[in-house]
Design an enzyme around this catalytic site. Structure first.
Site, short mmCIF file in Angstrom:
data_model
loop_
_atom_site.label_atom_id
_atom_site.label_comp_id
_atom_site.label_asym_id
_atom_site.label_seq_id
_atom_site.Cartn_x
_atom_site.Cartn_y
_atom_site.Cartn_z
N GLU A 312 -29.79 1.24 -3.65
CA GLU A 312 -30.08 1.08 -4.55
C GLU A 312 -31.08 2.62 -5.24
O GLU A 312 -32.14 2.35 -5.83
CB GLU A 312 -29.64 1.35 -5.95
CG GLU A 312 -27.98 1.36 -6.02
CD GLU A 312 -27.60 0.29 -7.23
OE1 GLU A 312 -28.51 -0.45 -7.70
OE2 GLU A 312 -26.24 0.98 -7.75
N ASP A 391 -19.07 -2.64 -8.56
CA ASP A 391 -19.99 -2.65 -9.87
C ASP A 391 -19.51 -3.83 -11.42
O ASP A 391 -19.97 -3.04 -12.30
CB ASP A 391 -21.09 -1.65 -9.67
CG ASP A 391 -22.23 -2.40 -9.95
OD1 ASP A 391 -22.69 -3.29 -10.57
OD2 ASP A 391 -22.93 -0.77 -10.16
N GLU A 419 -22.73 -4.50 -19.03
CA GLU A 419 -23.36 -3.73 -18.74
C GLU A 419 -21.63 -2.73 -18.90
O GLU A 419 -22.48 -1.37 -19.32
CB GLU A 419 -24.26 -3.56 -17.48
CG GLU A 419 -24.29 -2.14 -16.56
CD GLU A 419 -24.92 -1.53 -15.73
OE1 GLU A 419 -25.10 -2.86 -14.24
OE2 GLU A 419 -24.59 -0.42 -14.51
C1 GCV Z 1 -30.31 -3.82 -11.35
C2 GCV Z 1 -25.64 -2.22 -11.34
C3 GCV Z 1 -26.51 -1.87 -12.31
C4 GCV Z 1 -28.25 -0.95 -11.96
C5 GCV Z 1 -28.64 -2.85 -11.20
C6 GCV Z 1 -27.71 -2.72 -9.38
C7 GCV Z 1 -27.64 -3.98 -9.18
O1 GCV Z 1 -26.19 0.00 -10.19
O2 GCV Z 1 -26.62 0.09 -12.65
O3 GCV Z 1 -28.92 -1.32 -13.35
O4 GCV Z 1 -29.79 -2.90 -10.99
O5 GCV Z 1 -25.75 -2.69 -10.51
O6 GCV Z 1 -27.14 -4.93 -9.20
O7 GCV Z 1 -28.39 -4.40 -8.57
#
Ligand code: GCV
Length: 713
Positions: A312, A391, A419
């Site tokens: 990411e 995720d 989340e």
């Molecule tokens: C901390 C997902 C979440 C991100 C998070 C990522 C991760 O994509 O939306 O906010 O980043 O997971 O676990 O690294």
């Protein structure tokens, strides 16, 4: 013997910040079974952790039963030489707190059937010097502290401890939480207020809340906490910042919780003065070593690092054509001399995948990248693997990588912060999901091999491993944004310690510890919690479809089309003919082939694939018949209507508790459940309309007409 008194009102206003450690006074009848408890405490040692254990025991007994225990400082004892500060023998009936080796100095013949090791503890009633003693012992001071919390829990739950003889060993050695706190005080995916550690780019002056958090963590057996976001700000490693982080370590230390930091792989370049962060460059190795040495000078019991790389947008070893193992090992080697560990996240994937290519599959990434590297990670590296291959969706199969690293330490990462599961504005008790994950049998080499056994190193005989939960508590008095959500943090710790506990027993225990033992409260809240995950699933993501939330935005509202036609790879592949990702080996992405054969066989065939994961593994027509005997499309309609109705019913269940639960929590939770009932309708109508427009197949029960009139005919 303790003189029992009693009596807090169950309706006193509660904010929830005591969480499950409120130690509500027992009523006379409940308390009567503890009348013969000792009235003194003998503590064999004076470490900060033992002091916490002693004070917690005294505070808990006082709050629940009334009497003030005599601590050993109050007990007159002749003292000898260097032992002057330690009371060495009980002078009356006593609680005795100390490690087994200390205990053996006064009970040399003591031979438990099995000695506790690591963080395990032993609670035992023993005669010492003619006195009846309730011994709380362990291999380490931290184990003693865990034993004290266990004993207090037993009292709070009204268990008879008059002849207690209980040995407990945690399932896995490392039970950590991660916090995704940014240095400016915001928390990524945090829904319980701002950071308890940081504000305005600095460590907070007042760390009282952090100390309370450490106590909560210790009470459920959590022994490590990474305090900052895995999307790490390199400035966390500024020398001056490390000094202020050591203040956080100071408030965690008395609770036996090691702190850790999430770090950025590019730090030697972005923070240091190197022109590279290439993990095989000797200058980079020296930079990490120097930095780690500085940290250990400030924080001698520092736990280690967490690393998110090549994910990411984060920097990673791919920048230099190196492997994830190269990146992990250069840092692990710096930690090794100090006993630190590196949790290296397997959440590595390309978020620019070509969505038009039906063979592309984000779910395959972790296994494709890490399995070939098995055996090349140092032994203080732990690969941290999200429970599912995507995720933290409301339902995913277990990540196949958990069975794919026989020569590497591993940990499973669970998400306590909700989340994708309602962001603490909706009720979703995740413990049943985690219990399923931890007890899922991967059938490695055709043998029983649960995820819990794999991460504890019992299947492949690995030295380290564990369970990590992304917690994201904040300054909100309820820690997570609503009081019921805290059951997830409690349940995480309890399951990490003992994955065979049932979700029901955890919900029941947590409710009694948090709200008292009124049977109506216990029954109602336990039932609500236990049904909440599948209710949430039914109106947000049934049949393993993955997320239908707005994935490019807030990860909360319905937004089923946002998953498609972009590179993020959270595709459900819904079109006019059908829905679901074909991940079969025969015709799809081949993801199923990453599982051990016994498991792969079940998922590969439509005849055996469970309905609740069907669309994760298969693309099927809307008229495909489920094992349950209805079509996929009709299941979508039924599930959404049923889910919305059940969410509505949560409100009436909760209203039964009026006058039983204190007004503050009653009103706050009622407001949340009312809101959830409305949200469930929004979800129901959005998704039903969306899938109707795609499929052209109406609801057999004609329910959508009532909402949208002739438009949906
Ligand atoms: C901390 C997902 C979440 C991100 C998070 C990522 C991760 O994509 O939306 O906010 O980043 O997971 O676990 O690294």
């Amino acid at each position: 013997m303790v003189a029992i008194s009693s009596g807090a009102s169950p309706l006193a206003a509660e904010t929830g910040d005591d969480a499950w450690l409120g130690y509500t006074a027992l009523d006379k009848e409940q308390a009567s079974i503890y009348e013969n408890l000792p009235s003194s405490v003998l503590t064999m040692g004076d470490s900060p952790v033992l002091k916490s254990a002693q004070q917690e025991l005294a505070a808990g007994v006082k709050k629940m039963l009334g009497p003030t225990l005599h601590l050993d400082a109050d007990v007159a004892q002749p003292s000898v030489g260097s032992q002057a500060r330690h009371v060495r023998n009980p002078v009356g009936d006593s609680f005795v707190l100390g490690t087994l080796s200390e205990l053996k100095t006064i009970v040399p013949k003591l031979k438990p059937a099995r000695e506790p090791s690591g963080d395990g503890y032993w609670l035992k009633v023993l005669r010492i010097n003619g006195h009846k003693c309730l011994v709380i012992t362990a291999a380490t001071d931290r184990g003693v502290l865990y034993g004290v919390f266990a004993l207090l829990r037993k009292i709070a739950l009204g268990e008879d401890i008059s002849a207690v003889d209980e040995m407990q060993q945690p399932s896995a050695p490392l039970r950590w939480v991660d916090q995704w706190d940014n240095l400016d005080g915001r928390i990524e995916r945090g829904y319980g207020g701002p950071s308890i550690y940081f504000a305005d780019g600095k460590v907070r002056d007042d760390l009282g809340r952090a100390a309370e958090y450490a106590r909560l963590l210790a009470s459920i057996g959590v022994n490590g906490c990474a305090i900052n976001n895995v999307n790490a700000d390199p400035h966390i490693l500024d020398d001056a910042f490390i000094t202020s982080v050591s203040r956080i370590a100071n408030v965690f230390r008395p609770w036996g919780v090691q702190i850790a930091l999430a770090v950025d792989l590019s730090s030697p370049k972005t923070l240091g003065d190197l022109d590279t962060f290439d993990p095989i460059d000797q200058r980079v190795a020296a930079w990490w070593q120097k930095k780690v040495d500085t940290i250990y000078r400030e924080i001698p019991d520092f736990g280690g690092f967490v690393m998110k790389a090549d994910s990411e947008g984060r920097a990673g070893p791919s920048a230099y054509g190196r492997t994830q193992a190269d990146a992990a090992n250069v840092i692990a080697r710096a930690l090794k001399p100090h006993g630190g560990v590196l949790f290296y996240r397997a959440f590595v994937y390309n978020h620019h995948l070509d969505w038009r290519n039906l063979k592309n599959d984000r779910a395959k990434a972790a296994y494709d990248i890490f399995h070939p590297l098995d055996g090349s990670f140092d032994d203080n590296v732990i690969i941290q693997i999200k429970n599912g291959p995507i995720d933290f969706q409301v339902r995913e199969p277990v990540s196949p990588l958990l069975a794919g690293l026989p020569h590497t330490n591993e940990a499973v990462e669970l998400q306590i912060t909700q989340e994708y599961t309602g962001q603490q504005r909706q009720l979703c008790f995740l413990v049943p999901m985690w219990a399923e994950v931890l007890n899922f049998d991967m059938r490695v080499n055709g043998n029983p091999s649960t995820v819990a056994d794999l991460v504890a190193g019992r299947v492949f005989h690995r030295p380290a491993g564990g369970v990590v939960g992304v917690a994201n508590v904040g300054m909100d008095p309820t820690w997570l944004g609503n009081s019921l959500a805290l059951a997830n943090l409690y349940g995480f710790g309890r399951l990490a310690w003992n994955p065979t506990l049932s979700a029901e027993s955890i919900a029941n225990q947590w409710t009694r510890l948090t709200f008292g033992s009124d049977p109506l409260i216990v029954q109602t809240i336990t039932k609500l919690q236990l049904s909440s995950w599948t209710v949430y699933e039914s109106y947000t993501g049934p049949l393993g479809v993955g997320t239908l939330t707005n994935i490019t935005g807030n990860h909360y509202d319905p937004g089923p089309e946002s998953s498609e036609r972009n590179g993020w790879g959270q595709w459900h592949r819904a079109d006019h003919e059908g829905i679901g990702m074909d991940r079969t080996v025969a015709t799809g992405t081949g993801f199923i082939g990453q599982y051990p054969p016994d498991v792969a066989k079940i998922y590969e065939s439509l005849a055996t694939c469970p309905d609740n994961l069907l669309l994760f593994f298969h693309h099927v027509s809307y008229t495909h018949m489920l094992h349950s005997g209805i079509t996929v499309i009709q299941y979508f309609y039924d599930s959404h209507y049923d889910g919305a109705e059940r969410a509505h019913d949560f409100v009436s269940q909760w209203m039964e508790l009026r006058g039983h639960v204190d007004q503050q929590r009653y009103s706050e939770i009622l407001a949340m459940l009312n809101y959830q009932a409305g949200e469930a309708i929004v979800w129901r109508d959005t998704i039903c309309q969306w899938i109707y427009e795609l499929s052209g197949i109406p609801d057999q029960k004609g329910r959508m007409k009532a909402i949208s009139g002739d438009y949906l005919r």
